[in-house]
Design a protein around this motif. Sequence first.
Motif, mmCIF file in Angstrom:
data_model
loop_
_atom_site.group_PDB
_atom_site.id
_atom_site.type_symbol
_atom_site.label_atom_id
_atom_site.label_comp_id
_atom_site.label_asym_id
_atom_site.label_seq_id
_atom_site.Cartn_x
_atom_site.Cartn_y
_atom_site.Cartn_z
ATOM 1 N N UNK A 153 1.125 0.506 3.302
ATOM 2 C CA UNK A 153 2.250 1.291 3.812
ATOM 3 C C UNK A 153 1.710 2.686 4.145
ATOM 4 N N UNK A 154 1.683 3.001 5.433
ATOM 5 C CA UNK A 154 1.151 4.289 5.870
ATOM 6 C C UNK A 154 2.188 5.396 5.719
ATOM 7 N N UNK A 210 7.363 2.547 -4.862
ATOM 8 C CA UNK A 210 6.288 1.610 -5.160
ATOM 9 C C UNK A 210 6.726 0.198 -4.822
ATOM 10 N N UNK A 211 5.807 -0.607 -4.311
ATOM 11 C CA UNK A 211 6.100 -1.990 -3.976
ATOM 12 C C UNK A 211 4.876 -2.855 -4.163
ATOM 13 N N UNK A 212 4.857 -4.006 -3.508
ATOM 14 C CA UNK A 212 3.742 -4.929 -3.709
ATOM 15 C C UNK A 212 2.495 -4.521 -2.926
ATOM 16 N N UNK A 213 2.629 -3.532 -2.017
ATOM 17 C CA UNK A 213 1.475 -3.026 -1.278
ATOM 18 C C UNK A 213 1.290 -1.533 -1.572
ATOM 19 N N UNK A 214 0.044 -1.044 -1.530
ATOM 20 C CA UNK A 214 -0.172 0.386 -1.747
ATOM 21 C C UNK A 214 0.473 1.208 -0.637
ATOM 22 N N UNK A 215 0.891 2.422 -0.986
ATOM 23 C CA UNK A 215 1.553 3.311 -0.023
ATOM 24 C C UNK A 215 0.841 4.657 -0.011
ATOM 25 N N UNK A 257 8.653 12.865 -3.471
ATOM 26 C CA UNK A 257 7.591 12.199 -2.717
ATOM 27 C C UNK A 257 6.472 11.787 -3.664
ATOM 28 N N UNK A 258 5.809 10.682 -3.309
ATOM 29 C CA UNK A 258 4.606 10.237 -4.006
ATOM 30 C C UNK A 258 3.520 9.969 -2.986
ATOM 31 N N UNK A 259 2.304 10.283 -3.370
ATOM 32 C CA UNK A 259 1.146 10.133 -2.482
ATOM 33 C C UNK A 259 0.158 9.174 -3.123
ATOM 34 N N UNK A 260 -0.455 8.325 -2.287
ATOM 35 C CA UNK A 260 -1.429 7.339 -2.776
ATOM 36 C C UNK A 260 -0.858 6.542 -3.956
ATOM 37 N N UNK A 288 -5.827 3.086 12.086
ATOM 38 C CA UNK A 288 -6.123 1.689 11.807
ATOM 39 C C UNK A 288 -7.207 1.533 10.740
ATOM 40 N N UNK A 289 -7.825 2.638 10.340
ATOM 41 C CA UNK A 289 -8.854 2.624 9.295
ATOM 42 C C UNK A 289 -8.332 3.455 8.128
ATOM 43 N N UNK A 290 -8.138 2.824 6.980
ATOM 44 C CA UNK A 290 -7.533 3.487 5.829
ATOM 45 C C UNK A 290 -8.591 3.762 4.773
ATOM 46 N N UNK A 291 -8.605 4.986 4.308
ATOM 47 C CA UNK A 291 -9.517 5.376 3.234
ATOM 48 C C UNK A 291 -8.685 6.034 2.141
ATOM 49 N N UNK A 292 -8.412 5.275 1.089
ATOM 50 C CA UNK A 292 -7.580 5.785 0.001
ATOM 51 C C UNK A 292 -8.043 5.163 -1.304
ATOM 52 N N UNK A 293 -7.970 5.898 -2.410
ATOM 53 C CA UNK A 293 -8.402 5.343 -3.701
ATOM 54 C C UNK A 293 -7.520 4.198 -4.192
#
Length: 674
Positions: free
Chosen positions: A53-54, A180-185, A249-252, A38-43
């Motif tokens: 998107x987790x 890729x979409x309107x929210x970060x993944x 696959x793509x990350x961040x 529930x806590x996201x830490x991503x650039x």
Amino acid sequence: MYKALRVLLACSYLLLTQNYLLAQKNDLKPGKITPADFVVNSPVVDSNANAVVLWDVGSSDFEGNSNGFFTLVFKIHERILLRNKNAFDEATVKVPLYAAGGPDLEERFEDFEATTYNLENGQVVETKLDKTAIFKEKYNRYSNNLKFTLPNLKEGSIIEYTYTVKSPFQHNNIRSWSFQGKYPALWSQYKVTIPPFFNYVTLKQGYLPYFMDSVKREFKNYSIVDPGDGNTSSQVYHLSGDAVVAWWAMKNVPAFKEEPYVSSPNNHLARIKFQLQSISYSSDHVTQVLKSWFNTANDLMKDPDFGLSLSDPNGWLDDDIKKITHGATDALEKAKRTFEYVRDNFVCTDHDEHYLSNPLRKTWQSKKGNVADINLLLTAMLINEGFEAHPVILSTRDNGKAMESQAVLSQYNYVISRVEIDSVFYLLDASVNRLGFGKLSPNCYNGSGRIIDKMPYLIPLSTDSLVENKTTNVFMINDTATNTFSGSYTSNLGYFESLTARDELAKTKQEDYLKNIAKTYPAEVEISNAEIDSLRQYDMPLAIRYDMKLQFNEDIVYFSPMFNESWKNNPFASAERLYPVEMSYKIHENYILNMEVPKGYKVDEIPKSTRVKLNDTEGMFEYIVSNSNGFIQLYCKLYLQKANYTPDDYETLRNFFAYVVKKEAEQIVFKKIK
């Protein structure tokens, strides 16, 4: 399909049509949801992200079926953190399913699970969706939509769902995948397994690097049941060979930020698409699925839902067309009357279709239909009158670009008509109200269209071929009789701005439209005697005219000489841009001001003249001002000689418009003479 199966079984070996690199399998699995999720830490996640998107993982595979061939199996597993209520729409999921051609050809929805997770007092609490909460709605004659909404939503909820769609294989394309979409993944992955006898073209797009991009061969077994044909009993067959297994696959992945002047996000999202090119039954038996444009156009002209109805063997249009064109003195007037009749008397119900929804005769009777119905009817009427006319298919800007070299009809969503009159070609679209003869809306200019004829060549539809010309003249003098500063405003709009204005005027009264123009001026500006020319002459651009009055009382007056014609903001606000700038047309703007210095004042400050070029020949901005003999003259010119700019040009274009905005905001300072 049974014949295809038997040909496969007769092959002594299976043919791979491409060489692939071996790669180690990397098929990740998500773990159980914990409080840490529930806590996201991503650039790529900032405070503005309404959702994250987790986990977004899909796969496409083939399996043998009981109908004598293959079934495409698509699986999806998604987890999304809804950080606030602005993202609650993500909890309503829509799954389109093909539902035509009988039960053996319909797609099936299976293996469905959906759960909402909330963090309560440090514990993860699950709420599962009751599977009976899924409902189905008819989308069109070919497909249905399944919908479901996850329960117990709160700000900070995590939603998770999985499902499988099984599609009986009828030369289908493997489902595309957007990373890729309107929210970060945080993680997006797609796995595709292709049997060795299917040869697909893989198309990648976007500007982001892959975290994983690997392909290997893997031995696969397929069991297929031939149900027989009434004279023979069913049999089970087993096929095997080296399938192609690919992972991407793509990350961040950052959210796709839609900027001004982009044709469609679909053109630039990081995504991967597939097109079946051929089926290799053996080394000397290859069936081409992707046909040439010559064969595809020929098929379309024989299709009852497209070109077969263009001929009128029974002459049911003859009498009506004679009435429509009665009194026309030449071929051009005859074609114009036909076009205007269809445009003004038919209602377009759908601007996103390239097949007929009904026979043309029914469209004629009902006076409504989709864009294909209306423009194919127009084409049929022109042919009936003896014109050389043909349909043109295209993909609109909001639909995305079509691959010109590939005859993939699913890329196209629009039909227009092309007619030849006295060796001049005109492109016509009667589905759009108030559109002139030989004009198309900007949405149709998306690279090219394809004429459907014996020679199905490309029709250029580049936005670089369009110029939007606008000229505005303002004249201001001292009116000693009323002790005011008065003058006139005349603006000849560009054609596309005129089209927008006509659409607005069709929804509101003209006086209300002009009142809205007045609101763009400061309160001390009074507008009167407004009029609009050429409102009903749809082939012509509009001209707007009105009188203006100002009254100066302050000791120091800050006067904006551009009035409401200046660029108020830089449309290119982002510091960087990864995808091109795609304007709808080239811009040619001219603004001319002639004004007398207000009575009782003198010019204290005046902007300096300037000329600035954009990349030497790609654009120009001129701001020429003079103050002589009590008169101020200003000539402002903004020309862009291109509509499309690469990402490498973005910084230069951004700086150019920043200068335009700043310069056009400069004011003349008048000081009262004491």
